[in-house]
Design a protein around this motif. Structure first.
Motif, mmCIF file in Angstrom:
data_model
loop_
_atom_site.group_PDB
_atom_site.id
_atom_site.type_symbol
_atom_site.label_atom_id
_atom_site.label_comp_id
_atom_site.label_asym_id
_atom_site.label_seq_id
_atom_site.Cartn_x
_atom_site.Cartn_y
_atom_site.Cartn_z
ATOM 1 N N LEU A 9 21.632 -27.806 -15.708
ATOM 2 C CA LEU A 9 22.914 -27.161 -15.983
ATOM 3 C C LEU A 9 23.200 -27.181 -17.485
ATOM 4 O O LEU A 9 23.712 -26.201 -18.045
ATOM 5 C CB LEU A 9 24.034 -27.874 -15.222
ATOM 6 C CG LEU A 9 25.432 -27.252 -15.332
ATOM 7 C CD1 LEU A 9 25.412 -25.800 -14.863
ATOM 8 C CD2 LEU A 9 26.450 -28.055 -14.521
ATOM 9 N N LYS A 10 22.850 -28.278 -18.156
ATOM 10 C CA LYS A 10 23.019 -28.342 -19.608
ATOM 11 C C LYS A 10 22.142 -27.306 -20.306
ATOM 12 O O LYS A 10 22.541 -26.691 -21.306
ATOM 13 C CB LYS A 10 22.680 -29.744 -20.116
ATOM 14 C CG LYS A 10 23.695 -30.799 -19.710
ATOM 15 C CD LYS A 10 23.311 -32.174 -20.221
ATOM 16 C CE LYS A 10 23.410 -32.267 -21.717
ATOM 17 N NZ LYS A 10 23.082 -33.630 -22.217
ATOM 18 N N LYS A 12 21.209 -24.451 -19.012
ATOM 19 C CA LYS A 12 21.834 -23.145 -18.778
ATOM 20 C C LYS A 12 22.997 -22.927 -19.742
ATOM 21 O O LYS A 12 23.208 -21.813 -20.231
ATOM 22 C CB LYS A 12 22.318 -23.045 -17.326
ATOM 23 C CG LYS A 12 21.199 -22.952 -16.293
ATOM 24 C CD LYS A 12 21.767 -22.875 -14.886
ATOM 25 C CE LYS A 12 20.640 -22.805 -13.853
ATOM 26 N NZ LYS A 12 21.176 -22.779 -12.471
ATOM 27 N N ARG A 13 23.737 -24.003 -20.006
ATOM 28 C CA ARG A 13 24.839 -23.880 -20.956
ATOM 29 C C ARG A 13 24.314 -23.529 -22.350
ATOM 30 O O ARG A 13 24.904 -22.707 -23.054
ATOM 31 C CB ARG A 13 25.639 -25.186 -21.013
ATOM 32 C CG ARG A 13 26.785 -25.147 -22.021
ATOM 33 C CD ARG A 13 27.563 -26.440 -22.044
ATOM 34 N NE ARG A 13 26.737 -27.570 -22.443
ATOM 35 C CZ ARG A 13 27.172 -28.825 -22.506
ATOM 36 N NH1 ARG A 13 28.430 -29.101 -22.181
ATOM 37 N NH2 ARG A 13 26.366 -29.802 -22.872
ATOM 38 N N LYS A 16 23.640 -19.933 -22.464
ATOM 39 C CA LYS A 16 24.889 -19.169 -22.560
ATOM 40 C C LYS A 16 25.395 -19.140 -24.002
ATOM 41 O O LYS A 16 25.883 -18.118 -24.495
ATOM 42 C CB LYS A 16 25.949 -19.772 -21.654
ATOM 43 C CG LYS A 16 25.701 -19.595 -20.162
ATOM 44 C CD LYS A 16 25.944 -18.154 -19.730
ATOM 45 C CE LYS A 16 25.804 -18.007 -18.220
ATOM 46 N NZ LYS A 16 25.986 -16.595 -17.799
ATOM 47 N N LEU A 17 25.278 -20.278 -24.676
ATOM 48 C CA LEU A 17 25.745 -20.348 -26.059
ATOM 49 C C LEU A 17 24.908 -19.457 -26.967
ATOM 50 O O LEU A 17 25.419 -18.867 -27.928
ATOM 51 C CB LEU A 17 25.717 -21.799 -26.545
ATOM 52 C CG LEU A 17 26.745 -22.724 -25.886
ATOM 53 C CD1 LEU A 17 26.531 -24.162 -26.319
ATOM 54 C CD2 LEU A 17 28.165 -22.277 -26.227
ATOM 55 N N GLU A 38 33.115 -18.899 -19.071
ATOM 56 C CA GLU A 38 32.057 -19.447 -18.221
ATOM 57 C C GLU A 38 31.552 -20.778 -18.771
ATOM 58 O O GLU A 38 31.313 -21.729 -18.024
ATOM 59 C CB GLU A 38 30.892 -18.458 -18.136
ATOM 60 C CG GLU A 38 31.222 -17.148 -17.439
ATOM 61 C CD GLU A 38 30.010 -16.224 -17.400
ATOM 62 O OE1 GLU A 38 28.888 -16.736 -17.264
ATOM 63 O OE2 GLU A 38 30.197 -15.002 -17.529
ATOM 64 N N VAL A 39 31.397 -20.839 -20.093
ATOM 65 C CA VAL A 39 30.910 -22.066 -20.725
ATOM 66 C C VAL A 39 31.884 -23.211 -20.503
ATOM 67 O O VAL A 39 31.478 -24.353 -20.241
ATOM 68 C CB VAL A 39 30.674 -21.841 -22.238
ATOM 69 C CG1 VAL A 39 30.396 -23.160 -22.945
ATOM 70 C CG2 VAL A 39 29.524 -20.871 -22.458
ATOM 71 N N GLU A 40 33.187 -22.917 -20.603
ATOM 72 C CA GLU A 40 34.191 -23.965 -20.408
ATOM 73 C C GLU A 40 34.122 -24.521 -18.991
ATOM 74 O O GLU A 40 34.242 -25.738 -18.770
ATOM 75 C CB GLU A 40 35.590 -23.405 -20.693
ATOM 76 C CG GLU A 40 36.707 -24.430 -20.551
ATOM 77 C CD GLU A 40 36.495 -25.668 -21.394
ATOM 78 O OE1 GLU A 40 36.845 -26.768 -20.926
ATOM 79 O OE2 GLU A 40 35.964 -25.551 -22.524
ATOM 80 N N MET A 42 31.444 -24.602 -17.149
ATOM 81 C CA MET A 42 30.215 -25.396 -17.114
ATOM 82 C C MET A 42 30.438 -26.747 -17.793
ATOM 83 O O MET A 42 29.912 -27.771 -17.341
ATOM 84 C CB MET A 42 29.078 -24.635 -17.797
ATOM 85 C CG MET A 42 28.691 -23.339 -17.101
ATOM 86 S SD MET A 42 27.438 -22.390 -17.994
ATOM 87 C CE MET A 42 25.974 -23.327 -17.587
ATOM 88 N N ASN A 43 31.219 -26.758 -18.869
ATOM 89 C CA ASN A 43 31.527 -28.018 -19.552
ATOM 90 C C ASN A 43 32.207 -28.999 -18.602
ATOM 91 O O ASN A 43 31.865 -30.191 -18.551
ATOM 92 C CB ASN A 43 32.440 -27.771 -20.755
ATOM 93 C CG ASN A 43 31.717 -27.106 -21.901
ATOM 94 O OD1 ASN A 43 30.490 -27.159 -21.995
ATOM 95 N ND2 ASN A 43 32.465 -26.468 -22.789
ATOM 96 N N ILE A 46 29.676 -30.235 -16.037
ATOM 97 C CA ILE A 46 28.713 -31.156 -16.656
ATOM 98 C C ILE A 46 29.346 -32.521 -16.897
ATOM 99 O O ILE A 46 28.763 -33.565 -16.583
ATOM 100 C CB ILE A 46 28.179 -30.564 -17.978
ATOM 101 C CG1 ILE A 46 27.235 -29.392 -17.680
ATOM 102 C CG2 ILE A 46 27.447 -31.623 -18.806
ATOM 103 C CD1 ILE A 46 26.856 -28.583 -18.910
#
Length: 409
Positions: A9-10, A12-13, A16-17, A38-40, A42-43, A46
Motif C-alpha cells: 500500500l505504501k 501504491k501511495r 500516486k505521488l 485519494e492519497v490522503e 491512503m495515508n 497506512i
C-alpha cells in the motif's frame, strides 16, 4: 492487513505521488486535487494499519519477530519526531546565513561550538545524534540545498525513483520483512476455536549506512557570493555525484539477482514477455519495470509484431515514456550499465520489492583554506559528505536477461 500488504500500500501511495508530479507539470489542478484526496485516504489507512500491526507485536507472546515489529514502529516514530526538529531548524533563514558564514570563514565544526553566530548549526548536529567535538564531517546543509538537489535529480536518470527509499536518522538499524506464502482461511466448525494458522513470520534485515564524499577547490571570490548563489553552485557540483552514487549502489543489487532468463536470438521479445508472466508473481509482474542500457534500448526499438508495428508503445499520458507489454521501459547510459558478454543487460521486475535504499538525512559540507591542495594553490577547498546504503529485500521480485547482439561501437 499483513505487513507485506502494508508495504504494498505504501508503494501504491508512492506511485500516486509520482502521478501527482506529472499532473502538476501539466497544470491539471483539478485532477491533482482529486488525486491528493485519494492519497490522503491512503495515508489514513497506512497509519491505521501500521499502528495495528505494531500493537499486535507489542502484545504477542508467540512470535518474537512480531514483537520486533512493535519495537521497529516505536523507533521510527522517535526518528520521525527527531527528524522534524532537525528539518525545522534547517528550514530557517538564520540557519542558511550561519551555514554560508561558516563556509566563508572556514569554520570547523568543533570551532563553532559555543559561538552564538553558529548556534543553529551546532544545534542541528546535536539533535541528529552527533556532537560537534566528535564530528568528522561538516555542517548539515540548509533545507533549500535539499530542494535544489531534487531539482537536479529531474535532469538525470535517478534509479531510486523505482526502488523503495527510506530516510533514516541513525547510522544503523533494522527492518522487519514478512516472509512466506499466504494461506487461505481455514475451515471452522461450529463452536470450534479459531486457530492462529496464518501467523506472520518476519526476517530481520539490518542496514548500516556508509559514508561517501568528494572535494572541490574553489576561489575565495566564489565563497563570497550571496547565499542563494553559493547554495546553487554547491548543488550543481554535488547533485550529479550524489545521484550516481545512489545509482551505483542500486545497480549492485540488480547485478546480484539470482534469477536469470535466456532470450534466444530472434525471439527475444516473445521470450521476455513470456518471462514477465512465468518468472514473476502477478503482483510483481503488474508493477514491473524494464531497465537496460542504450544498446539494449536500441535493440528493443527494432522489435516489431507480425504486422510490422513497434512493440514499444508510448504511454498516452506521457509520450516520452515507452512501454513493452504495458510495463515501463527505462534505459541508462552504456557507461552506467555496461554490456556483458557483448550483449546488453536488461533487469525486469518490481524494484521496490527487490531492495531498499537507506539514506541518512542531511548532506554535510565544510570548507577550508588550510591543508591539502588549498594551501599550495591559495584557494579554498569544499568537502561534501553523504551517507547511504542499499539493502536487498526480495531477490525473486526481478530477473536478469541479456539482449544481443550489442550495438557496434
Amino acid at each position: 492487513m499483513t505487513y507485506q500488504e502494508w508495504l504494498e500500500l505504501k508503494a501504491k501511495r508512492a506511485d500516486k505521488l509520482k502521478e501527482g508530479k506529472d499532473l502538476l507539470a501539466k497544470k491539471d489542478f483539478e485532477a491533482h486535487k482529486a488525486l491528493m484526496g485519494e492519497v490522503e485516504k491512503m495515508n489514513q489507512e497506512i497509519d491505521a494499519a501500521e499502528a495495528q500491526l505494531a500493537q499486535e507485536g507489542r502484545f504477542s507472546d508467540q512470535d518474537d519477530k512480531l514483537k520486533g515489529l512493535y519495537q521497529d514502529h516505536e523507533a521510527r516514530k522517535a526518528e520521525e519526531a527527531k527528524g522534524k526538529v532537525i528539518d525545522d531548524i534547517r528550514k530557517s533563514s538564520e540557519y542558511a546565513e550561519a551555514f554560508t558564514k561558516a563556509l566563508r570563514n572556514g569554520v570547523k565544526v568543533k570551532q563553532a561550538w559555543g559561538v552564538e553566530a553558529y548556534a543553529p548549526l551546532t544545534k542541528a548536529l546535536t539533535e541528529s545524534g552527533g556532537t560537534p567535538e566528535g564530528s568528522d564531517g561538516g555542517f548539515l546543509v540548509p533545507q533549500d540545498f535539499d530542494n535544489m538537489i531534487h531539482e537536479y535529480e529531474k535532469e538525470y536518470l535517478d534509479l531510486s525513483q523505482f526502488f523503495s527509499v527510506e530516510t533514516v536518522r541513525t547510522l544503523s538499524g533494522w527492518r522487519a520483512i514478512e516472509q512466506g506464502k499466504r494461506k487461505a482461511l481455514p475451515k471452522i466448525l461450529e463452536a470450534q476455536t479459531i486457530a492462529r494458522d496464518d501467523q506472520p513470520k518476519f526476517d530481520k534485515v539490518t542496514y548500516t549506512v556508509e559514508k561517501y564524499g568528494d572535494r572541490l577547490p574553489v576561489s575565495s571570490e566564489l565563497l563570497q557570493d550571496n547565499t542563494a548563489g553559493l547554495l546553487r553552485f554547491l548543488a550543481g557540483w554535488f547533485a550529479p555525484k550524489y545521484i550516481l552514487t545512489k545509482n551505483t549502489q542500486l545497480l549492485a543489487l540488480l547485478k546480484g539477482l539470482e534469477k536469470s532468463v535466456t532470450l534466444p536470438a530472434g525471439g527475444e521479445a516473445k521470450a521476455l514477455r513470456r518471462a514477465l508472466i512465468s518468472q514473476l508473481n502477478t503482483a510483481y509482474s503488474a508493477g514491473a519495470v524494464l531497465l537496460t542500457n542504450q544498446n539494449g534500448y536500441a535493440e528493443m526499438d527494432g522489435w516489431e509484431d507480425k504486422n510490422g508495428r513497434s512493440l514499444l508503445v508510448p504511454n498516452p499520458a506521457d509520450p516520452q515514456v515507452y512501454r513493452l507489454g504495458g510495463r515501463r521501459v527505462v534505459y541508462g547510459d552504456n557507461d552506467l550499465i555496461p554490456d556483458e558478454e557483448e550483449k546488453a543487460p536488461i533487469y525486469v521486475g518490481k524494484f521496490q520489492a527487490v531492495g531498499t535504499l537507506f539514506v541518512r538525512q542531511g548532506i554535510e559540507v565544510a570548507a577550508t583554506d588550510v591543508g591539502g591542495d588549498a594551501w599550495a594553490t591559495d584557494t579554498w577547498e569544499l568537502r561534501g559528505l553523504c551517507r547511504m546504503t542499499a539493502v536487498a529485500m526480495d531477490k525473486n521480485a526481478a530477473f536478469k536477461a541479456l539482449i544481443g547482439p550489442a550495438a557496434a561501437g
